[in-house]
Design a protein around this motif. Sequence first.
Motif: not given
Length: 453
Positions: A288-304
């Motif tokens: 999830a941390n990697l998702i949040l630091e990506s250029d186009s973060p999938d916030l719902e995926r990170a939340r899950t």
Amino acid sequence: MDQTQSGTSGIGQRLRELRLKRGLNQQDLASEDISISYVSLIETGKRAPSEAVLKSLAERVGCSVEYLRTGHDDATVKELELKVAFGDMAMRNGSNGEALQAYSEALASAPLLSNAMVTRARLGQALAFEKLGRLEAAIQLLTTLYEDPATVAGSAEWAQLAVALCRCYRESGDQIMSVEVGERAMRKLDSLGLDLTDDHIQLGSTLVSCYRDRGDLGQANLVAARLMTVAEQMGSRVARGSVYWNAALVAKSQGRVEEALALAERALMLMAETDNVRHQALLKSVYANLILESDSPDLERARTLLDEAQLGLLEVGTAGEQAWNETQLAQLYIQLGEFDEAAARASRALGLQRTDSRWDSATARLVLAEAQFLGGDQLTAETTLRAAERQLDQLARNRHSAQVMRRLGDLWQRFGHPAEAMAAYQRALTSMGLRALPDTKATALPGTNQRNA
């Protein structure tokens, strides 16, 4: 176990008491291998019987070998062994305080336990100290076990101790020792020429994380690449997952976020088919941390992922691991624009931290300050930021500190304090070993008037 631990006189006295109680004489205890005079010498404490003789005598007087040796019956020994087993179970369930108590109670009667059971309890005690953040105590115990001549180099037990020792040095901030222990262990494995096992792969994977924390990303990348090849050929899902996990963190440190995401996803797929709830939860938090630091973060995926991680960590994780996940949730809510929730999550992370001398709590303070600032409370945010700054000044200087200092500088810049931002950036550079130029104002150039310099 040393046969003389209870004293030869104690064995002899118990043997004589039981013989007389059973109405036997010394001749009744004698056999083809045990003479009457030998029985007499044992009873008077002048000879220590061998294990075979002890077993034969115990059968004749109707007691256990353990009672004859120590004066305690098998029920006492069994109770102590159950305490060790309970400690193991408590550790698996994340009840580290209960585990430590169980191991300590068992070790209080260590002479009654076998060498193997004592080693098992001491290792459990060390791991419990680690989970509770008592790293110095953990390192002391692990070092004693690791350097014990009875610990066979290359064995699964030896590899487990090496991994734990590397990990504890790394978590304590001593990157030099963490790498030294890992490299020495890997060299020992190479010299033994043993086939690699999952334990050995885990050792290499831990060494990768130590290289990364020390800032030696090139070496970390080389070892990770080698381990991925080996793990794919003969490693279990857990071993392969661990390698991909650490390779993902190395890629992230080198700025290759998309590659890090792919590696983390691969690791998560492998770990998902294991029964290690804690590792799955930690990996979800990392992903999830990697998702949040990506250029186009999938916030719902990170939340899950973070919500699932928190459920797992509440079950089996440490307070520090739960705190780290709460910090990731705080960063998620900042990106979602929910600043009050972000501040609440960051505050909860700080509450879970056991000590202020950790990078995790400093990072949580920075996230809290950002949430407060974005929520419109700049004065409180600045107070929080200064508290984080004071905390960072007390911690060791390394690549990790440089990353956190850079974040501190960015926040000061955003808050409209360029002088504080510049100071933080300079400390970040110093943490990487890049020192400022010496002050030349007080040094006159050749041929100039020093008073006018």
